[in-house]
Scaffold this active site. Sequence first.
Site, PDB file in Angstrom:
ATOM      1  N   HIS A 115       0.852  -1.188   0.000  1.00 13.89           N
ATOM      2  CA  HIS A 115       0.000   0.000   0.000  1.00 13.89           C
ATOM      3  C   HIS A 115       0.889   1.240   0.000  1.00 13.89           C
ATOM      4  CE1 HIS A 115      -3.915  -1.890   1.785  1.00 13.89           C
ATOM      5  NE2 HIS A 115      -3.333  -2.709   0.907  1.00 13.89           N
ATOM      6  N   GLU A 139       0.932   3.890   1.831  1.00 10.19           N
ATOM      7  CA  GLU A 139       1.419   4.317   3.147  1.00 10.19           C
ATOM      8  C   GLU A 139       2.590   3.462   3.611  1.00 10.19           C
ATOM      9  OE1 GLU A 139      -3.191   4.559   3.554  1.00 10.19           O
ATOM     10  OE2 GLU A 139      -1.737   3.511   2.306  1.00 10.19           O
ATOM     11  N   CYS A 172      -6.251   1.961   5.828  1.00 16.80           N
ATOM     12  CA  CYS A 172      -6.857   0.698   6.253  1.00 16.80           C
ATOM     13  C   CYS A 172      -6.265   0.291   7.613  1.00 16.80           C
ATOM     14  CB  CYS A 172      -6.592  -0.382   5.203  1.00 16.80           C
ATOM     15  SG  CYS A 172      -4.859  -0.913   5.125  1.00 16.80           S
ATOM     16  N   CYS A 226      -2.379  -0.253   7.452  1.00 13.93           N
ATOM     17  CA  CYS A 226      -1.638   1.008   7.347  1.00 13.93           C
ATOM     18  C   CYS A 226      -1.760   1.832   8.620  1.00 13.93           C
ATOM     19  CB  CYS A 226      -2.110   1.787   6.127  1.00 13.93           C
ATOM     20  SG  CYS A 226      -1.692   0.949   4.583  1.00 13.93           S
TER      21      CYS A 226
END
Length: 157
Positions: free
Chosen positions: A53, A55, A83, A86
């Site tokens: 992801h 992040e 999410c 993260c």
Amino acid sequence: MKTHEDYMRIALKEAEKASKIDEVPIGCVIVKDGEIIAKAHNMKEHQQLSTSHAEILAIQKASKKLNTWNLKDCDLYVTLEPCMMCTGSIILSRIRSVYYGTTDPKGGCVNTLIDINQIKKINHHPNIYSGVLKDECAEILSSFFRQKRMQKKDLKK
């Protein structure tokens, strides 16, 4: 001096990079002392890693650049509410503040599905700011998924 909107525009440029390579268009930048120290966008499909992801990739870059896991003097700008994975990484890396563009009704774990400020026993609570360039951040995602649905519909013809 850059504004929160300026940093989010740079995160949006990262999201555009993701979209161009058929990744979900989410972008992230990490800032320390007014300087961008890391930028990233989703790479889950290209790397075939669920953890790729924006992040997570940005946190890894920032930690490498600063030679520390502790990013207590850093602020993270991301186009979509983080999410659970993260959010956990943000907390564990001690990010000072999180600025996000649009909420994620299906997976947002900063304010939406989980409100981390309500979990009192977490040892670090970042400052949370939502809605930075909300419309632009929502639109890049909506456009991406609208295009995906159209492609899927065209394949059925």
